[in-house]
Design an enzyme around this catalytic site. Structure first.
Site, PDB file in Angstrom:
ATOM      1  N   SER A   1       0.845  -1.191   0.000  1.00 39.66           N
ATOM      2  CA  SER A   1       0.000   0.000   0.000  1.00 39.66           C
ATOM      3  C   SER A   1       0.885   1.248   0.000  1.00 39.66           C
ATOM      4  O   SER A   1       1.669   1.441  -0.921  1.00 39.66           O
ATOM      5  CB  SER A   1      -0.957  -0.036   1.195  1.00 39.66           C
ATOM      6  OG  SER A   1      -1.995   0.882   1.033  1.00 39.66           O
TER       7      SER A   1
ATOM      8  N   ASP B   1      -9.880  -3.629  -5.365  1.00 36.70           N
ATOM      9  CA  ASP B   1      -9.261  -2.791  -4.335  1.00 36.70           C
ATOM     10  C   ASP B   1      -9.893  -1.401  -4.335  1.00 36.70           C
ATOM     11  O   ASP B   1      -9.922  -0.725  -5.362  1.00 36.70           O
ATOM     12  CB  ASP B   1      -7.754  -2.688  -4.595  1.00 36.70           C
ATOM     13  CG  ASP B   1      -6.988  -2.193  -3.384  1.00 36.70           C
ATOM     14  OD1 ASP B   1      -7.561  -1.410  -2.604  1.00 36.70           O
ATOM     15  OD2 ASP B   1      -5.822  -2.576  -3.224  1.00 36.70           O
TER      16      ASP B   1
ATOM     17  N   HIS C   1      -8.142  -4.873  -1.367  1.00 37.33           N
ATOM     18  CA  HIS C   1      -6.893  -4.392  -0.784  1.00 37.33           C
ATOM     19  C   HIS C   1      -6.250  -5.395   0.166  1.00 37.33           C
ATOM     20  O   HIS C   1      -5.034  -5.491   0.245  1.00 37.33           O
ATOM     21  CB  HIS C   1      -7.167  -3.083  -0.043  1.00 37.33           C
ATOM     22  CG  HIS C   1      -5.950  -2.265   0.234  1.00 37.33           C
ATOM     23  ND1 HIS C   1      -5.202  -1.681  -0.763  1.00 37.33           N
ATOM     24  CD2 HIS C   1      -5.340  -1.934   1.394  1.00 37.33           C
ATOM     25  CE1 HIS C   1      -4.207  -1.010  -0.228  1.00 37.33           C
ATOM     26  NE2 HIS C   1      -4.255  -1.149   1.084  1.00 37.33           N
TER      27      HIS C   1
END
Length: 687
Positions: A539, A624, A659
């Site tokens: 991330s 995501d 995610h």
């Protein structure tokens, strides 16, 4: 016999001019932003096929790694029970099953199980399944819950009658998943998201027995840099609406006995004023940065006079101690602190007869308060682990100071002995002279040898601190000679709030230079060498990896960037993308030329160069909602065009997740095995 050469996919170029502040950027792969375009899906599938072809040689090893990791996990396991409002709550896992089973027992643990949810049954027929937000009504007869079936963190909320087993509420879509009950057992408050941006912006009130179409909006957060949430105070007296942005908070409160009354603002938002509230004995206790309390302090105010002018100090600000959180009990206040990077738990009685710290004697460890929902108890539950010590759940009697270890994480397989591993904390020196801590773990007897394979991990954003923690999965690297290291770079809060402030906005580049400094330290001190050093981040940590390999690719043999945030400028200029507007205080608003130019100078996608890069594995999820799939996809396409080496460049897209990756505990483990197999193959280790 001729060896078959597998060629990587080549994404077509459709140049698109992106103009801001009279500056023109040309994005050849902007077309990948459209998930409805069949060519986009074809490209992602082509990349997945290429990934499969390039990793096929170690597929059996990858499978054995998965089985090895799985064998360390106690499959028939359950959480330590906690008691709330007359019931003991437990989460169980059964052998061979991916998902948790939620149960409760009335009054005593000897009573029979009462099934709340069996997620294994609920997940049948779904590629992805996530159950969150369990909230039980005060009379214990109802439970609200929410489900996500895509991984996009967009939850459908429902209510189950625990007496009859019936589902009481028609499904409410597009919620955050969390909800809370008023004390009347029939009024439920919940949060909905904006359909396009997924920003949590409205609090709704639902009355049991009515259709959700009649639900009313009780609060609408119109500032698109803020999100909202609703919960009940631990004292159960107040319903609380929290409005939050990166740098500013505002709360609204309502007596939980009168859910049809309007909420009242606790203290109006003031830009830069951060605070959180807890209720106890006719007062609210406030953790805040008021009056330049950079590391936060504790204040209190009467519940009848909550405005700023009435706040008084309880624990003043300290330059060398970060006040992270508090837990309130009937007789004790528990304060979670951090000093010199290490967690401290302080216990203070309300009558001031006691004030002491729990003793921890490791050089680097992680300690934290755990599930403490019971207000009227002298028992504090906390967790402890280190890079060599499995997680323990401990009950501590705050009066007698006796501790009971309720559970220590079991590492199965018969091979694990924590005495076979060592951990240490070392300090690298950044370009500006700042000392950067690194927590490390390795097999006992490790020699300073440039041939040691080493994996360096970091995150470095949002003030999120990565504490040194135990991982049974990581043993698959340690037992094969790897050193595992965590770089506590600026952008987290490991060394206090200033550590975060020095790694954000126009100081963001400190995060990257710190990581490079840690890498050079490990090489210079002969822990490893550039031929055996690897980097990992996910991330915002994937942004870190992308920036670092643009600046210093020669330091690494390979890197893994998981769901990486790499197209910083384009994303932050698009306020229709989920989370963008709420991120301005972290990264800056590129509609301001100063921030635009600074972002552009480090954005991984914008700074891909014609140079050699290390071996690279990039992972993403099609659904995501935090880092859109097209960021890593575009980045890989551009890297393929620019890089001047023949090293591996692999993109793996989970077409069924978001995610957080796969939802089942074993499916998620397969993703760990894929990453480890990639690293070990680069070290020519296949057993």
């Amino acid at each position: 016999m001729t060896k078959t050469v597998v060629l990587p996919p080549k994404a077509k170029k459709i140049p698109k001019e992106l103009i801001a502040h009279n500056d023109v950027r040309v994005d050849d792969y902007f077309w990948l932003n459209d998930r409805k375009n069949k060519e986009v899906i074809k490209y992602l599938n082509d990349e997945n096929e290429y990934y499969d072809a390039m990793t096929s040689k170690y597929r059996d090893f990858e499978s054995s790694l998965f089985e090895e990791m799985k064998a360390r996990i106690k499959e028939d396991d359950e959480s330590v029970p906690y008691k709330y409002n007359g019931y003991w709550y437990i989460v169980k896992y059964e052998t061979g099953k991916d998902y948790p089973i939620y149960i409760r027992k009335k009054d005593t643990l000897k009573n029979p199980d009462e099934l709340l949810f069996d997620c294994n049954e609920m997940a049948i027929g779904h590629d992805y399944f996530k159950l969150v937000g369990l909230s039980v009504s005060p009379d214990n007869s109802m439970i609200s819950f929410a489900i996500d079936l895509t991984g996009r963190r967009n939850y459908t909320l429902q209510v189950k009658n625990l007496v009859t087993g019936d589902i009481m509420l028609d499904a409410i879509k597009n919620t955050t998943g969390s909800s809370t009950w008023a004390n009347d057992n029939k009024t439920l408050f919940y949060t909905k998201k904006d359909l396009k941006t997924l920003r949590s912006d409205k609090i709704y009130k639902h009355k049991l027995g009515t259709t959700s179409r009649k639900d009313t909006v009780v609060f609408h957060e119109e500032d698109d840099t803020f999100g909202v949430a609703v919960y009940k105070s631990k004292s159960r007296k107040y319903l609380v609406i929290a409005c939050y942005s990166t740098l500013t908070n505002e709360y609204h409160v309502l007596n939980a006995d009168t859910p049809d009354e309007p909420f009242k603002v606790f203290q109006e938002r003031v830009r830069g004023l951060e605070y959180s509230i807890s209720h106890y004995d006719n007062h609210f206790y406030i953790v805040t940065n008021l009056n330049n309390a950079t590391n936060f302090k504790l204040m209190k105010t009467p519940e009848t006079a909550t405005q700023l002018a009435n706040w008084t100090d309880v624990i003043p600000h300290r330059d060398n101690v970060l006040l992270e959180d508090i837990d309130i009990f009937k007789d004790f206040l528990v304060i979670s602190e951090r000093t010199n990077g290490l967690n401290l738990i302080r216990i203070k009685s309300w009558d001031n007869s006691e004030d002491y710290y729990l003793p921890f004697d490791n050089e680097t460890y992680s300690a934290y308060t755990s599930t403490n929902v019971d207000f009227d108890t002298v028992i504090l539950r906390y967790g402890y682990n280190s890079m060599t010590t499995p997680s323990s759940t401990i009950d501590f009697n705050m009066v007698t100071k006796e501790k009971t270890v309720l559970k220590e994480q079991e590492v199965l397989g018969g091979k694990f002995d924590k005495n076979n591993y060592e951990s240490e904390r070392v300090w690298a020196t950044a370009d500006d002279g700042t000392k950067i801590p690194i927590s490390m773990v390795y097999k006992k007897g490790m020699q300073h040898d440039s041939n040691n394979p080493t994996l360096l991990y970091a995150y470095g954003s949002y003030g999120h601190t990565v504490d040194p923690y135990f991982s049974s999965i990581r043993l698959s690297l340690l037992d094969r000679g790897f050193i595992y290291a965590i770089a506590h770079v600026r952008g987290g809060e490991y060394l206090g709030r200033n550590w975060y402030e020095d790694g954000k906005l126009l100081k963001k580049k400190n995060t990257f230079s710190d990581f490079i400094a840690c890498s050079k330290f490990l090489i210079n001190e002969k822990y490893t060498s550039s031929k055996h050093l690897y980097a990992l981040g996910g991330s915002a940590g994937g942004l870190l990896i992308g920036a670092v390999i643009n600046q210093a690719p020669e330091l690494y043999n390979g890197v893994i960037a998981a769901v990486p945030f790499v197209d910083v400028v384009t994303t932050m200029l698009d306020d229709s993308i989920p989370l963008t507007t709420g991120e301005y205080d972290e990264w800056g608003n590129p509609n301001d030329k100063t921030y635009y130019e600074y972002m552009k100078s480090y954005s991984p996608y914008d700074n891909v160069k014609r140079q050699n890069y290390p071996h690279i594995l990039v992972t993403t999820g099609l659904h995501d909602s935090q880092v859109q799939y097209w960021e890593p996809a575009k980045w890989v396409a551009k890297l393929r065009d620019y890089k001047t080496d023949s090293n591996k460049l692999l993109l793996k897209t989970n077409m069924k997740a978001g995610h957080g990756g796969a939802s089942g505990r074993f499916e998620a483990l397969k993703e760990d095995a894929e990453e480890y197999a990639f690293l070990l193959d680069l070290e020519n280790v296949n057993t």
